[in-house]
Structure formats: structure tokens, C-alpha cells
Design a protein around this motif. Structure first.
Motif, PDB file in Angstrom:
ATOM      1  N   ARG A  90      44.417  40.631  39.189  1.00 43.36           N
ATOM      2  CA  ARG A  90      43.337  40.371  38.237  1.00 43.36           C
ATOM      3  C   ARG A  90      41.972  40.654  38.842  1.00 43.36           C
ATOM      4  N   TRP A  91      41.754  40.249  40.091  1.00 48.31           N
ATOM      5  CA  TRP A  91      40.410  40.270  40.656  1.00 48.31           C
ATOM      6  C   TRP A  91      40.175  41.329  41.732  1.00 48.31           C
ATOM      7  N   ASN A 114      43.318  31.168  42.394  1.00 45.54           N
ATOM      8  CA  ASN A 114      42.585  32.045  41.465  1.00 45.54           C
ATOM      9  C   ASN A 114      41.089  32.023  41.760  1.00 45.54           C
TER      10      ASN A 114
END
Length: 473
Positions: free
Chosen positions: A386-387, A457
Motif C-alpha cells: 500500500r505505502w 500500517n
């Protein structure tokens, strides 16, 4: 007495759990003499009723203070303030976390998050503390004078039983030598068993600490490349091989597991070269899909392979306990050398680790860690995709404590990237620093196992923010 002791009472609105508040109150009362040695405490149910809290809260506080040595139980008679309190005369005043500042470059380096650490928040410190207290309350003179250069025999027996069941290692306790870590073990092997002039052969890329240890010895150091199956049997040119150090369970740093075919090739090469193999069974406990392949030592049958391991990753780094499993004919010369240069290993942690293994806590801890690490690996890979996908390409993995990520940022050195990761609270080591003669890859070895689930996260999102600020995208 207790009405005064617990005034103004426990604070249910505090972020500190009630059992920890109760521990603090009791500990303070014991140390200032309000609860003298030998004083009987109320039964857990009675104290719970008096304080309007659950009985489990009282039991948790009592058990923690028993583990620390402040309280003791007497069968059928209840819980008492210990007659032999922990020695507090040498205790330094605690410094609040916010006021602790490193005073040297070495401390600053140590303060950065490390990659490749296990889930330290899962370590059963309460059990370890209980064992520590019990070990020293019941220590015998024979144990305090124990000076066998091979290490504590009950610990060697426990390790032998565990390795046979878990790793297929063929060895009795008399073939095991306790060390302060694998690097010390390598030095003992080289100085006692390998002829002068014979080379130490290391994997390239490989563990930098092993390279540093090898270069302190007089033997020449040569390197063998690593392919998709692990270490390639080297072609020696001009210097005979003395010892090949390889990590077949999980190659460090690239992470591949050596298949059986390559293991047999390594053993055949060692026989032709008339040299030894030291099997660094790195991360063998942490395989999250299927059972690991049997050890190289088990396949060899204890002829030419020396098996080495440590408890730094399965328990905690500061424990500083490792071991060698030696072919029988090598034990006597190595112990003779060990007695001359190191006498014998410290007994304290050996006593505690023996009990930890014998009571089944070690096996349960490893099983628990496998589940925790597997969950954290999945969350890490999701967050990384995602990042961090604009900056790194991540290698899929189902083993170990770190994930390999090659860098897409060709204009930035991976040493610089590791420092940025540290600022985000993510342990990451530069991949390029594991190479010696081969052309280095640039990237990071991301530790995931010591990041709690709720942190993963946000930590990777913060790292992405920092990288975006540095790169502009």
C-alpha cells in the motif's frame, strides 16, 4: 493497616492497569517497612472484596510479586512477605524514558531499531522472572562452582533432546558445547580444529558479523557466491579450504532455503576438500508454511558438519547463549582449547534457560511466535504494498524475521534509506553491506516480527511520508 495502605485507593480511570497499581502499592509498602518480612497478606478473595476489584486482579499482582521475590507462598498457609527480599541496595534510580539520552555514538547506534528481531513483546517475562527467582533461591553449591568448559550438562541434555525432535540433529549431550554466541563458536572451531593456512569460506552475500569474526583470525578468508539454491560449492584456487560456513535453513540475507540436492553437493565437496562445514541454522525455527528440511548435520550423520545455533532470535538478543554440535572426535581438542582461552561459560543464564526448556516454556514460546510472526508478516506485506511500492520491490517470504526489499531509488544509497526507516521506527539494514566480492544489490532488510500489529500500517505510512519528502514523489 490495609485501610491506611490503600488510601486513597486504586484509580479505575488510570491508564495503568489495576493489577500494576496494586503491585506498586504492595512493593512500596514492603520496601518502606509498612509490610514487614514474614507478614501474612489477606487471601486474594478477601482483598478483592475489600478493594472492590476482581479476584484475578489480586492474583495477578500477587503472582508478579512472587516472581520478583517480594512475596512467597506457604503451602496451606497463604501468601507472606518474603523473609529474603530482593537486594535493592545497588539499584540505581530510574530515569524517566523521556529524560534518557544516549551519551556515546555506540549508545546512539544501539538505540536505533534493529531488523531481524523476534516479537519481543511476546516473551513471557513473568515466567522467566519466576524461574530466575526459583533458580537462585534453590541454587546449590555444586552449581555455583560449576566449571565444565562444555557448559552446564542439564542444558546440553535439553538442547540435545530439542534438536533431535525439531531439527533431526544427530548428537548426544557430550557432543554439545555451550558458547556465548555463534561468532565465538566459529572462533573456537577455527583455533582448535582447522589447520593454519586453510581458508574460511563464507557466503557472498552473507552475515557481516561472521565476516568481521573471520577476519580477526590468521586464516585466509575467501568467498563463494550464492544462487537461488543457496551457497555454491566453491572452486578453491591456490588455498585449501578449512571451514565452509553456510546457512541452509534460510540464507542470510537473501532468504532462500537450500534444497536437498544442493545440500548433498555441499557435503560431497567437503569430503573431496577434506574440510569441515559449519551449519549456521539461521532462523530455522521460523518457517510459516510446512516443516523445515532436516538439518545438514542430520543428513551428514555427524561426520563432517558442525551444527551451530543460538537463542538470540528465538528468545532475546541479550541472552548471549549459543551452542555447537560437534562430531565426537572434535569434542576433546575443542574443549582443551576452550579451557585454555575461556575456561567455561557463565552459569547464571544456563540455569534459567535449562528450566525454561525443561518445563516446556521454550517449545510453547516458539509455537506462539510462529503464529504471531505469520500474522505480522501478512500485515507487513499488505502495508508495504500500500505505502512503499513506489520505492521498493518486496520479495515474498514464508520464513524468517526479515523481508528483502530491493530499492527503486537509484539515486539514494541504501545506508541512507536505512536511517530514514529508523526515523519511522522501522528496523531496516542495508542490503549492500552484506556483499563482499559480488556486485552488491541495493535495498533493505526490513524487520517485521518485532512490530506490533497495531503499529505496522502507521509505521510504514510514516516511512512513505519521509521518503516522499526526500524524493519528491
Amino acid at each position: 493497616m490495609f485501610e491506611t495502605l490503600f488510601a486513597p485507593g486504586l484509580d479505575g480511570s488510570s491508564e495503568t492497569p489495576l493489577n500494576e497499581q496494586l503491585q506498586t502499592m504492595l512493593r512500596h509498602a514492603i520496601l518502606n517497612g509498612s509490610l514487614p518480612a514474614g507478614h501474612r497478606l489477606p487471601a486474594s478473595r478477601a482483598l478483592a472484596d475489600r478493594l472492590a476489584i476482581s479476584r484475578n486482579t489480586v492474583l495477578a499482582a500477587y503472582e508478579h510479586l512472587i516472581a520478583e521475590g517480594y512475596l512467597e507462598t506457604r503451602q496451606g498457609a497463604g501468601t507472606y512477605v518474603s523473609a529474603d527480599l530482593p537486594d535493592t541496595s545497588l539499584t540505581m534510580t530510574a530515569v524517566p524514558d523521556g529524560e534518557r539520552t544516549p551519551h556515546s555514538a555506540r549508545e546512539k547506534k544501539a538505540a536505533r531499531p534493529l531488523s531481524g528481531m523476534p516479537a519481543l513483546d511476546q516473551f513471557p517475562t513473568d515466567i522467566w522472572a519466576r524461574i530466575a527467582g526459583s533458580v537462585w533461591r534453590h541454587a546449590r553449591e555444586a552449581e555455583l562452582l560449576y566449571n565444565d568448559p562444555a557448559g552446564y550438562l542439564p542444558l546440553r541434555r535439553a538442547i540435545s533432546t530439542y534438536l533431535e525432535a525439531a531439527r533431526g540433529v544427530t548428537a548426544g549431550p557430550d557432543q554439545i558445547v555451550i558458547t556465548s554466541g555463534l561468532q565465538q563458536g566459529v572462533r573456537l572451531v577455527m583455533e582448535s580444529l582447522v589447520e593454519e593456512g586453510r581458508a574460511i569460506v563464507l557466503e557472498d552475500p552473507g552475515y557481516p558479523g561472521m565476516t568481521s569474526a573471520a577476519k580477526t583470525l590468521s586464516n585466509p578468508v575467501v568467498y563463494t557466491r550464492v544462487d537461488s539454491d543457496g551457497a555454491v560449492p566453491p572452486k578453491m584456487a591456490g588455498v585449501p579450504a578449512g571451514l565452509l560456513i553456510t546457512s541452509p535453513s534460510r540464507q542470510y540475507p537473501l532468504g532462500q532455503t537450500m534444497p536437498l540436492k544442493r545440500r548433498l553437493e555441499i557435503l560431497d565437496w567437503a569430503q573431496r576438500e577434506n574440510c569441515f562445514v559449519l551449519e549456521d541454522d539461521y532462523d530455522s525455527e521460523f518457517r510459516y508454511a510446512g516443516r523445515p528440511i532436516n538439518s545438514l548435520q542430520g543428513i551428514d550423520g555427524g561426520e563432517r558438519v558442525i551444527y551451530g545455533g543460538s537463542f538470540s532470535k528465538s528468545l532475546f538478543l541479550a541472552l548471549r547463549l549459543g551452542y555447537l554440535v560437534l562430531p565426537e572426535r572434535f569434542v576433546e581438542p575443542l574443549l582443551k582449547h576452550r579451557a585454555a582461552v575461556d575456561s567455561f561459560p557463565s552459569i547464571s543464564n544456563q540455569l534459567m534457560l535449562t528450566r525454561f526448556i525443561e518445563e516446556g516454556h521454550f517449545a510453547r514460546h516458539i509455537r506462539r511466535l510462529r503464529g504471531v510472526h505469520k500474522t505480522r508478516l501478512g500485515l507487513f506485506m499488505e502495508a508495504a504494498e500500500r505505502w512503499l511500492s513506489p520505492y521498493f520491490t518486496f520479495q515474498q517470504s514464508d520464513t524468517g524475521l526479515h523481508v528483502v526489499a530491493t530499492s527503486k531509488l537509484n539515486h539514494m544509497r541504501d545506508i541512507e534509506l536505512s536511517l530514514i526507516a529508523g526515523r519511522a521506527g522501522v528496523g531496516a539494514s542495508p542490503l549492500s553491506e552484506t556483499y563482499r566480492e559480488q556486485a552488491p544489490q541495493h535495498g533493505l532488510l526490513f524487520g517485521f516480527a518485532n512490530l506490533q500489529e497495531r503499529e505496522i500500517n502507521n509505521r510504514l505510512k510514516e516511512l512513505a511520508t519521509l521518503l516522499s519528502q526526500q524524493t519528491g514523489f
